[in-house]
Write a protein that holds these residues in place. Structure first.
Motif, PDB file in Angstrom:
ATOM      1  N   ASN A   1      52.401  85.737  38.716  1.00 55.52           N
ATOM      2  CA  ASN A   1      52.127  85.589  37.290  1.00 55.52           C
ATOM      3  C   ASN A   1      53.375  85.456  36.415  1.00 55.52           C
ATOM      4  O   ASN A   1      53.274  85.425  35.182  1.00 55.52           O
ATOM      5  N   LEU A   2      54.540  85.398  37.040  1.00 57.34           N
ATOM      6  CA  LEU A   2      55.781  85.290  36.272  1.00 57.34           C
ATOM      7  C   LEU A   2      55.879  83.901  35.643  1.00 57.34           C
ATOM      8  O   LEU A   2      55.879  82.889  36.332  1.00 57.34           O
ATOM      9  N   LYS A   3      55.982  83.872  34.304  1.00 56.66           N
ATOM     10  CA  LYS A   3      56.039  82.593  33.589  1.00 56.66           C
ATOM     11  C   LYS A   3      57.465  82.051  33.574  1.00 56.66           C
ATOM     12  O   LYS A   3      58.431  82.813  33.683  1.00 56.66           O
ATOM     13  N   LEU A   4      57.590  80.745  33.431  1.00 59.78           N
ATOM     14  CA  LEU A   4      58.902  80.112  33.402  1.00 59.78           C
ATOM     15  C   LEU A   4      59.798  80.735  32.337  1.00 59.78           C
ATOM     16  O   LEU A   4      60.989  80.964  32.568  1.00 59.78           O
ATOM     17  N   LYS A   5      59.244  80.994  31.173  1.00 65.20           N
ATOM     18  CA  LYS A   5      60.044  81.539  30.075  1.00 65.20           C
ATOM     19  C   LYS A   5      60.590  82.929  30.379  1.00 65.20           C
ATOM     20  O   LYS A   5      61.552  83.388  29.750  1.00 65.20           O
ATOM     21  N   ASP A   6      59.985  83.593  31.371  1.00 63.36           N
ATOM     22  CA  ASP A   6      60.395  84.962  31.707  1.00 63.36           C
ATOM     23  C   ASP A   6      61.286  85.038  32.946  1.00 63.36           C
ATOM     24  O   ASP A   6      61.612  86.128  33.418  1.00 63.36           O
ATOM     25  N   VAL A   7      61.664  83.875  33.488  1.00 62.65           N
ATOM     26  CA  VAL A   7      62.534  83.864  34.666  1.00 62.65           C
ATOM     27  C   VAL A   7      63.982  84.040  34.199  1.00 62.65           C
ATOM     28  O   VAL A   7      64.694  83.083  33.912  1.00 62.65           O
ATOM     29  N   THR A   8      64.404  85.270  34.116  1.00 65.83           N
ATOM     30  CA  THR A   8      65.778  85.592  33.722  1.00 65.83           C
ATOM     31  C   THR A   8      66.650  85.733  34.966  1.00 65.83           C
ATOM     32  O   THR A   8      66.148  85.741  36.100  1.00 65.83           O
ATOM     33  N   ARG A   9      67.954  85.872  34.761  1.00 73.80           N
ATOM     34  CA  ARG A   9      68.862  86.087  35.902  1.00 73.80           C
ATOM     35  C   ARG A   9      68.487  87.359  36.649  1.00 73.80           C
ATOM     36  O   ARG A   9      68.532  87.408  37.876  1.00 73.80           O
ATOM     37  N   ILE A  10      68.106  88.392  35.909  1.00 72.93           N
ATOM     38  CA  ILE A  10      67.755  89.666  36.533  1.00 72.93           C
ATOM     39  C   ILE A  10      66.487  89.509  37.372  1.00 72.93           C
ATOM     40  O   ILE A  10      66.430  89.972  38.521  1.00 72.93           O
ATOM     41  N   LYS A  11      65.487  88.856  36.805  1.00 70.42           N
ATOM     42  CA  LYS A  11      64.233  88.648  37.531  1.00 70.42           C
ATOM     43  C   LYS A  11      64.467  87.818  38.792  1.00 70.42           C
ATOM     44  O   LYS A  11      63.905  88.086  39.853  1.00 70.42           O
TER      45      LYS A  11
ATOM     46  N   ILE B   1      62.884  75.696  30.413  1.00 73.44           N
ATOM     47  CA  ILE B   1      63.554  76.994  30.291  1.00 73.44           C
ATOM     48  C   ILE B   1      64.851  76.779  29.525  1.00 73.44           C
ATOM     49  O   ILE B   1      65.439  75.693  29.564  1.00 73.44           O
ATOM     50  N   LYS B   2      65.293  77.800  28.818  1.00 73.42           N
ATOM     51  CA  LYS B   2      66.443  77.650  27.921  1.00 73.42           C
ATOM     52  C   LYS B   2      67.784  77.871  28.619  1.00 73.42           C
ATOM     53  O   LYS B   2      68.806  77.378  28.158  1.00 73.42           O
ATOM     54  N   LYS B   3      67.777  78.636  29.702  1.00 79.70           N
ATOM     55  CA  LYS B   3      69.020  78.906  30.423  1.00 79.70           C
ATOM     56  C   LYS B   3      68.795  78.750  31.916  1.00 79.70           C
ATOM     57  O   LYS B   3      67.657  78.846  32.412  1.00 79.70           O
ATOM     58  N   ASP B   4      69.881  78.519  32.640  1.00 80.39           N
ATOM     59  CA  ASP B   4      69.824  78.448  34.097  1.00 80.39           C
ATOM     60  C   ASP B   4      69.890  79.865  34.652  1.00 80.39           C
ATOM     61  O   ASP B   4      70.944  80.504  34.603  1.00 80.39           O
ATOM     62  N   PRO B   5      68.779  80.392  35.187  1.00 79.47           N
ATOM     63  CA  PRO B   5      68.759  81.779  35.668  1.00 79.47           C
ATOM     64  C   PRO B   5      69.397  81.962  37.042  1.00 79.47           C
ATOM     65  O   PRO B   5      69.470  83.086  37.541  1.00 79.47           O
ATOM     66  N   THR B   6      69.850  80.874  37.644  1.00 76.11           N
ATOM     67  CA  THR B   6      70.402  80.974  39.005  1.00 76.11           C
ATOM     68  C   THR B   6      71.926  81.102  39.020  1.00 76.11           C
ATOM     69  O   THR B   6      72.525  81.200  40.090  1.00 76.11           O
ATOM     70  N   ARG B   7      72.549  81.087  37.832  1.00 76.72           N
ATOM     71  CA  ARG B   7      74.007  81.176  37.761  1.00 76.72           C
ATOM     72  C   ARG B   7      74.508  82.542  38.231  1.00 76.72           C
ATOM     73  O   ARG B   7      73.937  83.571  37.914  1.00 76.72           O
ATOM     74  N   ARG B   8      75.585  82.508  39.025  1.00 74.75           N
ATOM     75  CA  ARG B   8      76.310  83.711  39.432  1.00 74.75           C
ATOM     76  C   ARG B   8      75.417  84.760  40.107  1.00 74.75           C
ATOM     77  O   ARG B   8      75.630  85.955  39.947  1.00 74.75           O
ATOM     78  N   ILE B   9      74.460  84.288  40.864  1.00 69.68           N
ATOM     79  CA  ILE B   9      73.622  85.244  41.605  1.00 69.68           C
ATOM     80  C   ILE B   9      74.364  85.686  42.862  1.00 69.68           C
ATOM     81  O   ILE B   9      75.370  85.085  43.258  1.00 69.68           O
ATOM     82  N   VAL B  10      73.879  86.720  43.498  1.00 73.54           N
ATOM     83  CA  VAL B  10      74.507  87.272  44.704  1.00 73.54           C
ATOM     84  C   VAL B  10      73.542  87.114  45.869  1.00 73.54           C
ATOM     85  O   VAL B  10      72.378  87.524  45.785  1.00 73.54           O
ATOM     86  N   ILE B  11      74.030  86.500  46.945  1.00 71.09           N
ATOM     87  CA  ILE B  11      73.205  86.322  48.136  1.00 71.09           C
ATOM     88  C   ILE B  11      73.383  87.520  49.061  1.00 71.09           C
ATOM     89  O   ILE B  11      74.490  87.830  49.488  1.00 71.09           O
ATOM     90  N   LYS B  12      72.295  88.190  49.359  1.00 71.98           N
ATOM     91  CA  LYS B  12      72.308  89.316  50.288  1.00 71.98           C
ATOM     92  C   LYS B  12      71.489  88.942  51.523  1.00 71.98           C
ATOM     93  O   LYS B  12      71.037  87.815  51.650  1.00 71.98           O
TER      94      LYS B  12
END
Length: 308
Positions: free
Chosen positions: A47-57, A94-105
């Motif tokens: 149910n996560l909407k595009l507008k709510d896909v933040t870097r944290i999410k 979406i207004k920002k790229d939420p995939t920037r500077r993520i960490v791969i574990k």
């Protein structure tokens, strides 16, 4: 078609994105991986909407996936969703790229089997194979891969008609879809994978006898559904009985290429034989061997020049 906007869920958008940009554009096995990613989203954040896909999410989603997958698999998972989200960003959904500077574990990779055997180990393995009967068993499949360096799916796709015993060649122009129950022939991995492989006289004699009574257009080794794991287990047992390091069927392909390089066959020749898309792929895969051979070459160069 339902209107797509910032209120659309990531799940709905990713499904549409796969159908628009990937269905019919990538191989079936690759497409299946996209749908596996879709089902993970469906299970965990439907149910996560595009507008709510933040870097944290987004990082939380990757972290959740990383709990049960190795780092490389997590990276592949990330690349799939990232590609879709970047398109959503370009389309101003979406207004920002939420995939920037993520960490791969990810989980630590499992201990892998030996990548390749040396020449003596391979000779011992081949002696263990039961190829005295004209029955296309797994022993024969192992022999074919060891002598040709074929990919597993390519080896399964080989038919008697693919052999040209007079000219001592094997034509590779198809593979077998072993990953699905329906099976069937399918195209090779890339255009470079369509090739003719030179065979030695002994291999020609062996497979000429094997294929005499077989259907000329049917796959030699496929009588029922065959699994990669079944062949790997068979090969592991052979290695254990032989007293050599355990190796996978793909490891036999590496063994074949490695021994050719050590024998002095050019990188270009090995690359063409393996059906690599480019010589760069071969260089990257066998970099450690190439460096070792370069060291030997430098020694020979110095010895030769010192005698001038």
């Amino acid at each position: 078609m339902k209107r797509i906007d910032e209120e659309t869920t990531l799940l709905e958008y990713f499904k549409l994105w796969i159908k628009l940009y990937k269905d019919g554009a990538v191989r079936e096995v690759t497409l299946r991986k996209y749908w596996e990613t879709y089902h993970f989203i469906e299970k965990n954040i439907p149910n996560l909407k595009l507008k709510d896909v933040t870097r944290i999410k987004y990082q939380e989603l990757l972290n959740l996936y990383a709990q049960s997958h190795e780092r490389q698999t997590v990276k592949d998972f990330h690349h799939q969703i990232k590609a879709a989200l970047l398109d959503a960003y370009d389309d101003e959904l979406i207004k920002k790229d939420p995939t920037r500077r993520i960490v791969i574990k990810g989980k630590k990779p499992k201990k892998k089997k030996t990548k390749f055997l040396n020449e003596n180990e391979l000779k011992l393995l081949l002696k263990q194979l039961k190829t005295n009967k004209n029955d296309p068993s797994l022993d024969w499949l192992v022999l074919l891969v060891a002598k040709t360096g074929l990919r597993f799916a390519e080896a399964l796709g080989v038919t008697p008609n693919d052999f040209d015993f007079e000219n001592q060649t094997l034509t590779i122009n198809k593979t077998w879809n072993y990953k699905e129950a329906k099976g069937g022939f399918q195209p090779t991995k890339n255009e470079s994978s369509n090739r003719k492989i030179a065979l030695d006289w002994k291999t020609c004699l062996q497979f000429n006898n094997l294929t005499l009574q077989l259907n000329p257009i049917s796959p030699i080794f496929v009588k029922k559904r065959i699994y990669n794991s079944t062949v790997n287990n068979f090969l592991s047992n052979k290695c254990i009985k032989t007293g050599i390091p355990e190796i996978s069927i793909h490891g036999l392909r590496h063994t074949h290429a490695s021994l050719l390089l050590y024998a002095g066959v050019s990188i270009a020749g090995v690359s063409k034989r393996l059906g690599h898309a480019s010589i760069t792929t071969t260089e990257n895969t066998y970099l450690h061997i190439i460096k070792e051979l370069e060291t030997q070459d430098n020694t020979l160069i110095r010895q030769h020049l010192s005698q001038l």
